[in-house]
Design an enzyme around this catalytic site. Structure first.
Site, PDB file in Angstrom:
ATOM      1  N   ASP A 103     -10.922   2.051  -2.689  1.00  0.00           N
ATOM      2  CA  ASP A 103     -11.406   1.698  -1.355  1.00  0.00           C
ATOM      3  C   ASP A 103     -12.925   1.670  -1.324  1.00  0.00           C
ATOM      4  OD1 ASP A 103      -8.966   1.373  -0.230  1.00  0.00           O
ATOM      5  OD2 ASP A 103      -8.849   3.377   0.644  1.00  0.00           O
ATOM      6  N   ASP A 149       0.835  -1.206   0.000  1.00  0.00           N
ATOM      7  CA  ASP A 149       0.000   0.000   0.000  1.00  0.00           C
ATOM      8  C   ASP A 149       0.868   1.254   0.000  1.00  0.00           C
ATOM      9  OD1 ASP A 149      -2.280   1.559   0.166  1.00  0.00           O
ATOM     10  OD2 ASP A 149      -3.137   0.452   1.850  1.00  0.00           O
TER      11      ASP A 149
HETATM   12  C1  GLA Z   1      -5.730   1.827   2.399  1.00  0.00           C
HETATM   13  C2  GLA Z   1      -6.146   0.678   1.522  1.00  0.00           C
HETATM   14  C3  GLA Z   1      -7.180  -0.167   2.227  1.00  0.00           C
HETATM   15  C4  GLA Z   1      -6.602  -0.651   3.544  1.00  0.00           C
HETATM   16  C5  GLA Z   1      -6.127   0.532   4.384  1.00  0.00           C
HETATM   17  C6  GLA Z   1      -5.395   0.064   5.615  1.00  0.00           C
HETATM   18  O1  GLA Z   1      -6.775   2.731   2.568  1.00  0.00           O
HETATM   19  O2  GLA Z   1      -6.619   1.136   0.298  1.00  0.00           O
HETATM   20  O3  GLA Z   1      -7.569  -1.255   1.439  1.00  0.00           O
HETATM   21  O4  GLA Z   1      -5.543  -1.523   3.289  1.00  0.00           O
HETATM   22  O5  GLA Z   1      -5.262   1.373   3.650  1.00  0.00           O
HETATM   23  O6  GLA Z   1      -4.949   1.101   6.398  1.00  0.00           O
END
Ligand code: GLA
Length: 706
Positions: free
Chosen positions: A527, A457
């Site tokens: 997300d 990420d």
């Molecule tokens: C980001 C990602 C999510 C999750 C969060 C965790 O927002 O896109 O899928 O992994 O971080 O903090």
């Protein structure tokens, strides 16, 4: 022959199966574009075109004249591909043809043309690859300093694509924001410059490095479309320039904003690759060309031909509150649904109880996992699943041991605040010791634990991109050095752990591009897991990127963010259009939902080779109608699936007829669920009616020969 040249070696043609790209040297010995579009059928076509190559002097006040790699200098006022300053302060560049060669490499045939500055020791190598079978072109440039004084590069694009002169082009591109990434926009091109770009240090949610241009008449099915995509996950730029004479070109590569590169004596600088193609079969075929190319030539070979596993991810269920017990319970239920890969998301390390602390400390939290990850990994394995883990290696919370020890390891400017976003700062990966640190931390994680999958990420863009310890002339290199360090780390880890697959995520879909796709096996588009909102995000994603890389989770309903309640069936159908995952809190699902989920997962496994490896047809767009329909067809055309999803619509509104595509006209197909048997031509010509009643209704239609 994929590369044809004239006897005088002053004109060349790159040939795909349905496209040609031709260039020739002008009177000034600079290569100029002759043709980019439908295939030319003989070398004599090339000769005829070469006779018409335009030379400077045609337009007395300067202009682009189809230059293959325009540099800033002389009577030049458009977007240059290259702008440099020499050690003596000279800022103008002059280049001329020096040499060329052709060579096969990997799946492409290459034409390399070297240009040189007659007065300064600088070479520019233009590389043109043609992937014949895929009708895809690849271009990049290498700038080489052969002298003994440094050269400063201020702009270095990868390529410019010249389109045939025309006044009515339309540009299709992807723009968005967090939770609404990759929305499709299409607009007329007027004289002037339209810039798509990222200045954020990652690919970005706001724009994506892909474009399509057509003459204003293209649809999904018909019309000439020129398209391209950049393989770069840092600051990028794609500029569409049109003038009042109908000259149009699309240039792209590294963003020149706040960029400069100190090219020391003997050093070379390689730009990212810019891929492009042309089809006369509409936007749909433009996408399918890219999809096939990605599956065959871009994605890491290790997993390219294996189906992507059905995944469970704990993020929406447990957020930061992960521990051995709750993950174990989720794993048991996930396994009973047929999930193949169990992924523990954020919260397993350091003091990570919220997004305020712990990033940077990649050690297992002893309170949450008193015996390390081992017991959970073993449990997941004994349940027949693989184990995956979330990391965010480029970041640090100020409240972390890493930051307390190395406050100088983040990008910052002296005397300026360090702007936090999601309570975190960006590590300066341009510093070799920081890159080595994250490579080592990830290496340790992978060697200490039996991990099969990493979700990488990157949750915030850059700010204050300073590197105060570096010599001033190197400080603006961070934009490029950071992305290269990410790529290098992934390369190293893939080499050391060939059985580990990777997912690219950046606060949702902030890092989806052909550059990261070379090193990761799938990406996280957004997300936003609302099954309806997802349809538009997935449509935009499909413009450039193939379905097997597109992770889609089925999550809880009603959604926390949108408040929208959607039935499980629709949620599954929406997520089955890509690589299926489940991300809901299974501990709270009803027995009935779990039973249904089991059936959907089973059904997905029966059709996933069609979705993940097939040709995709966008039959009905969520932007244009209350019904969305997306079809996938296996390359041998023997099997197909159509997802049909309807959003709230007016009573009495007719259900649209769905016209399948890509079937074998003479073959007989059996259509399920209604049991009809008809030829491919009848199905494609007459269409099928999929009756959907009520809001959030959906269907999965399968077509099989034999
Ligand atoms: C980001 C990602 C999510 C999750 C969060 C965790 O927002 O896109 O899928 O992994 O971080 O903090």
């Amino acid at each position: 022959m994929p590369v044809v040249e004239t006897a005088s070696a002053s004109a060349w043609m790159l040939e795909g199966s349905a496209i040609s790209y031709a260039l020739a040297l002008g009177a000034d010995r600079m290569p100029r574009n002759l043709h980019f579009g439908p295939r030319l059928h003989s070398a004599s076509d090339l000769l005829a075109l070469a006779g018409s190559v335009r030379s400077p002097g045609v337009a007395p006040f300067g202009g682009m004249y189809g230059q293959e790699y325009p540099v800033w200098g002389g009577l030049f006022y458009d977007e240059p591909c290259l702008k440099v300053t020499f050690a003596d302060g000279t800022r103008g560049l002059v280049l001329e043809y020096n040499s060329h060669r052709t060579r096969p490499e990997d799946d492409a045939t290459w034409l390399d043309v070297t240009l040189r500055d007659p007065a300064y020791p600088l070479l520019v190598h233009l590389h043109y690859g043609v992937y014949e079978r895929h009708d895809v072109l690849e271009r990049y440039a290498v700038i080489e300093n052969t002298g003994d004084e440094p050269v400063t590069i201020e702009e270095a694009l990868s390529a410019v694509w010249h389109l045939p002169m025309w006044a009515g082009y339309h540009l299709t591109h992807l723009a968005g924001r967090w939770a609404a990434e990759m929305q499709v926009y299409r607009e007329p091109v007027a004289p002037g410059r339209k810039v798509l770009e990222s200045r954020r240090g990652h690919t970005s949610h706001a724009a994506n490095p892909w474009f399509a241009m057509d003459k204003g008449d293209a649809t999904e099915e018909y019309g000439g479309v020129w398209f391209g995509a950049l393989a770069w996950s840092g600051n990028w730029k794609i500029a569409v320039d049109a003038d009042t004479t109908g000259q149009v070109h699309v240039s792209g590569g590294l963003n020149d904003f706040d960029f400069s590169w100190h090219l020391a004596p003997g050093e070379s600088f390689r730009t990212p690759s810019f891929f492009a193609g042309y089809t006369d079969r509409g936007l749909g075929e433009a996408s399918r060309i890219l999809h096939r190319f990605e599956m065959d030539c871009v994605l890491p070979r290790a997993f390219a031909s294996r189906p992507r596993p059905v995944l469970y991810n704990s993020w929406e269920a447990t957020t930061f509150d992960v521990n051995e017990q709750n993950q174990g319970r989720l794993a048991e239920i996930a396994a009973s649904l047929g999930v193949e890969l169990f992924v523990v998301d954020d919260g397993w390390f350091g003091a990570r109880d919220s997004d305020r602390a712990g990033l940077g400390d990649w050690v297992v939290n002893p309170r949450k996992f008193p015996n390390g990850l081992g017991p959970l990994v073993r449990k997941v394995r004994s349940l027949g699943m693989e184990f995956g883990l979330w990391v965010e290696p480029e970041m640090v919370n100020p409240d972390s041991d890493l930051y307390r020890t190395h406050p100088d390891w983040v990008y910052h400017f002296p005397n300026r605040p360090r702007s936090e976003s999601r309570n975190q700062l960006v590590l300066n990966l341009a510093r070799p010791e920081v890159e080595a640190h994250i490579t080592e931390a990830l290496d340790r994680l992978l060697s200490d634990n039996d991990i099969n999958f990493i979700k990488w990420d990157m949750n915030r863009p850059f700010s204050e991109p300073g590197w105060p310890d570096a010599p001033v002339e190197r400080q603006r290199e961070v934009w490029v050095r950071h992305t290269r360090a990410v790529y290098r780390t992934l390369e190293t880890l893939r080499e050391r752990y060939p059985d580990v697959a990777f997912e690219s995520c950046s606060g949702g879909g902030g890092r989806v591009d052909l550059g990261i796709m070379r090193l990761t096996d799938q990406t996280w588009p957004s997300d936003n897991t609302d099954a309806f909102d997802r349809l538009r995000i997935q449509e935009g994603y499909s413009m450039a990127y193939c379905a097997r890389t597109m992770m889609c989770w089925v999550t809880d309903s009603p959604k926390r963010y949108s408040g929208r309640a959607i039935p499980l069936r629709y949620r599954f159908h929406s997520a089955m259009m890509g690589s299926l995952g489940i991300g809901g809190n299974l501990l709270e699902w009803t027995e009935r939902d779990l039973e249904k989920a089991r059936e959907f997962v089973e059904e997905y496994k029966r059709i996933r080779h069609i979705v993940q490896g097939g040709d995709q047809y966008r039959l009905l767009s969520p932007r244009a109608s209350a019904v969305t329909a997306v079809q996938y067809v296996t390359p041998d055309r023997s099997e197909s699936v159509i997802f049909v999803l309807s959003s709230p619509h007016l009573l009495g509104e007719p259900a649209p007829t769905i016209y399948p595509r890509g079937l074998e006209p003479a073959a007989a197909y059996e259509v399920h669920p209604d049991g009809t048997r008809a030829s491919g031509s009848a199905l494609m010509g007459h269409g099928i009616c999929v009756p959907l009643r009520g809001d959030w209704a959906s269907a999965l239609v399968t077509l099989r020969t034999g």
